[in-house]
Design an enzyme around this catalytic site. Structure first.
Site, PDB file in Angstrom:
ATOM      1  N   ASP A   1       3.124   3.664   6.518  1.00 44.61           N
ATOM      2  CA  ASP A   1       2.277   3.607   7.707  1.00 44.61           C
ATOM      3  C   ASP A   1       3.060   3.501   9.001  1.00 44.61           C
ATOM      4  OD1 ASP A   1       3.137   0.874   7.266  1.00 44.61           O
ATOM      5  OD2 ASP A   1       1.670   0.341   8.803  1.00 44.61           O
TER       6      ASP A   1
ATOM      7  N   ARG B   1      -0.850   7.140   6.905  1.00 49.04           N
ATOM      8  CA  ARG B   1      -0.406   7.119   5.498  1.00 49.04           C
ATOM      9  C   ARG B   1      -0.814   8.410   4.788  1.00 49.04           C
ATOM     10  NH1 ARG B   1       0.966   1.703   4.011  1.00 49.04           N
ATOM     11  NH2 ARG B   1      -0.129   0.098   5.169  1.00 49.04           N
TER      12      ARG B   1
ATOM     13  N   LYS C   1       0.811  -1.197   0.000  1.00 50.24           N
ATOM     14  CA  LYS C   1       0.000   0.000   0.000  1.00 50.24           C
ATOM     15  C   LYS C   1       0.851   1.255   0.000  1.00 50.24           C
ATOM     16  CE  LYS C   1      -3.142  -2.452   3.077  1.00 50.24           C
ATOM     17  NZ  LYS C   1      -3.594  -2.542   4.496  1.00 50.24           N
ATOM     18  N   GLY C   2       2.105   1.100   0.394  1.00 51.95           N
ATOM     19  CA  GLY C   2       2.938   2.272   0.670  1.00 51.95           C
ATOM     20  C   GLY C   2       3.205   3.180  -0.525  1.00 51.95           C
TER      21      GLY C   2
ATOM     22  N   ASP D   1      14.546  -0.975   1.777  1.00 50.62           N
ATOM     23  CA  ASP D   1      15.212  -1.151   3.061  1.00 50.62           C
ATOM     24  C   ASP D   1      16.290  -2.225   2.852  1.00 50.62           C
ATOM     25  OD1 ASP D   1      15.648  -0.979   5.794  1.00 50.62           O
ATOM     26  OD2 ASP D   1      13.993  -2.284   6.329  1.00 50.62           O
TER      27      ASP D   1
ATOM     28  N   LYS E   1      17.071   3.442   2.050  1.00 45.68           N
ATOM     29  CA  LYS E   1      17.930   3.383   3.238  1.00 45.68           C
ATOM     30  C   LYS E   1      19.150   2.542   2.862  1.00 45.68           C
ATOM     31  CE  LYS E   1      14.187   3.090   6.637  1.00 45.68           C
ATOM     32  NZ  LYS E   1      13.555   2.150   7.587  1.00 45.68           N
TER      33      LYS E   1
ATOM     34  N   VAL F   1      10.396   5.429   9.261  1.00 50.21           N
ATOM     35  CA  VAL F   1       9.687   6.623   8.804  1.00 50.21           C
ATOM     36  C   VAL F   1       8.218   6.302   8.527  1.00 50.21           C
ATOM     37  CG1 VAL F   1      11.706   7.804   7.843  1.00 50.21           C
ATOM     38  CG2 VAL F   1      10.439   6.192   6.399  1.00 50.21           C
TER      39      VAL F   1
ATOM     40  N   GLU G   1       7.696   2.300  -6.080  1.00 56.10           N
ATOM     41  CA  GLU G   1       7.776   1.717  -4.731  1.00 56.10           C
ATOM     42  C   GLU G   1       8.007   2.838  -3.716  1.00 56.10           C
ATOM     43  OE1 GLU G   1       7.223  -0.442  -2.556  1.00 56.10           O
ATOM     44  OE2 GLU G   1       8.729  -2.031  -2.532  1.00 56.10           O
ATOM     45  N   ASP G   2       7.568   2.622  -2.487  1.00 56.71           N
ATOM     46  CA  ASP G   2       7.722   3.653  -1.454  1.00 56.71           C
ATOM     47  C   ASP G   2       9.147   3.720  -0.910  1.00 56.71           C
ATOM     48  OD1 ASP G   2       7.496   1.160  -0.224  1.00 56.71           O
ATOM     49  OD2 ASP G   2       6.084   1.812   1.327  1.00 56.71           O
TER      50      ASP G   2
HETATM   51  P1  5GP Z   1      12.714  -4.395   2.155  1.00 59.53           P
HETATM   52  O1  5GP Z   1      12.204  -5.657   1.566  1.00 59.53           O
HETATM   53  O2  5GP Z   1      13.485  -3.541   1.192  1.00 59.53           O
HETATM   54  O3  5GP Z   1      13.485  -4.636   3.434  1.00 59.53           O
HETATM   55  O4  5GP Z   1      11.454  -3.606   2.659  1.00 59.53           O
HETATM   56  C1  5GP Z   1      10.647  -2.860   1.829  1.00 59.53           C
HETATM   57  C2  5GP Z   1       9.305  -2.634   2.477  1.00 59.53           C
HETATM   58  O5  5GP Z   1       9.402  -2.544   3.902  1.00 59.53           O
HETATM   59  C3  5GP Z   1       8.713  -1.327   2.031  1.00 59.53           C
HETATM   60  O6  5GP Z   1       7.952  -1.472   0.854  1.00 59.53           O
HETATM   61  C4  5GP Z   1       7.883  -0.919   3.229  1.00 59.53           C
HETATM   62  O7  5GP Z   1       6.596  -1.484   3.143  1.00 59.53           O
HETATM   63  C5  5GP Z   1       8.589  -1.523   4.414  1.00 59.53           C
HETATM   64  N1  5GP Z   1       9.456  -0.539   5.119  1.00 59.53           N
HETATM   65  C6  5GP Z   1      10.810  -0.510   5.157  1.00 59.53           C
HETATM   66  N2  5GP Z   1      11.253   0.509   5.907  1.00 59.53           N
HETATM   67  C7  5GP Z   1      10.142   1.161   6.343  1.00 59.53           C
HETATM   68  C8  5GP Z   1       9.952   2.336   7.154  1.00 59.53           C
HETATM   69  O8  5GP Z   1      10.873   3.004   7.636  1.00 59.53           O
HETATM   70  N3  5GP Z   1       8.647   2.692   7.375  1.00 59.53           N
HETATM   71  C9  5GP Z   1       7.573   2.005   6.883  1.00 59.53           C
HETATM   72  N4  5GP Z   1       6.347   2.451   7.162  1.00 59.53           N
HETATM   73  N5  5GP Z   1       7.731   0.885   6.111  1.00 59.53           N
HETATM   74  C10 5GP Z   1       8.999   0.488   5.851  1.00 59.53           C
END
Ligand code: 5GP
Length: 189
Positions: A161, A167, A44-45, A105, A133, A155, A101-102
């Site tokens: 969220d 959101r 949803k982000g 991470d 990040k 964040v 994508e939002d």
């Molecule tokens: P990854 O698979 O890259 O570790 O994570 C990506 C997903 O984790 C993002 O699409 C998001 O939904 C969630 N996410 C990662 N960091 C944050 C953050 O700081 N805040 C929020 N709300 N979601 C995060």
């Protein structure tokens, strides 16, 4: 609870977000001129980012959505387990796909999505991500269009969220460290 009770700092103001998204829209419009562009929003982000970005892209383009779950629970960090909750409704074969994508991470979510979509033979496949990040990366990901590189802090706002709330905020805020533990262990998609 008022969202301001959870804020450590306002990391990115509404004005800075809109200005950066305008730049991204201009670049994307230039790069994809004359091409069949399809934006794929990761729910949803990514939804706030998608709708603002669309209004800054001046060439015709389609949209579609997919939903992915990458976190087990709460604001816990991603464990690398990614599940598809909702697939696309569009055939992406021979289309120029841009994933919207939002945040990246660890990189596990985008790595999964990229491998999944690549197997469907799009004409091209690129990534547009609002936040990154880099210090948290476990899987290398090439981001073609990036909004902001941010520090390793949780964040929320602007599509992201905090326990499924906030959101709707037009800004990106960091979570107060003393509130972090409050959210661990709660379900989140
Ligand atoms: P990854 O698979 O890259 O570790 O994570 C990506 C997903 O984790 C993002 O699409 C998001 O939904 C969630 N996410 C990662 N960091 C944050 C953050 O700081 N805040 C929020 N709300 N979601 C995060």
């Amino acid at each position: 609870m008022d969202w301001q009770e959870y804020v450590d700092e306002i990391l990115i103001s509404p004005e800075a977000l809109q200005s950066r998204i305008t730049d991204l829209g201009t670049r994307i419009s230039h790069d994809y001129a004359g091409k069949d562009l399809l934006l794929i929003c990761v729910l949803k982000g990514g939804v706030m980012f998608l709708t603002d970005l669309m209004r800054k892209i001046t060439i015709p383009h389609g949209i579609d959505f997919m939903a992915i779950s990458s976190y087990g629970t709460g604001v816990r960090q991603s464990d690398g387990i990614v599940r598809i909750l909702m697939d696309l409704s569009t055939d992406i074969r021979n289309r120029n796909v841009l994933i919207v994508e939002d945040i990246i991470d660890t990189g596990h979510t985008l790595d999964y999505i990229l491998r999944l979509l690549k197997a469907r033979d799009p004409a091209s496949l690129r990534v547009c991500c609002l936040l990154d990040k880099p210090s948290r990366r476990q899987v290398p990901i090439a981001v073609d269009y990036l909004g902001f590189s941010i520090p390793d802090k949780y964040v929320f706002g602007y599509g992201l969220d905090l326990d499924e709330f906030y959101r709707e905020l037009p800004l990106i805020a960091t979570l107060r460290p003393d509130r972090y533990n409050q959210f661990i262990g709660q379900d989140k998609t």
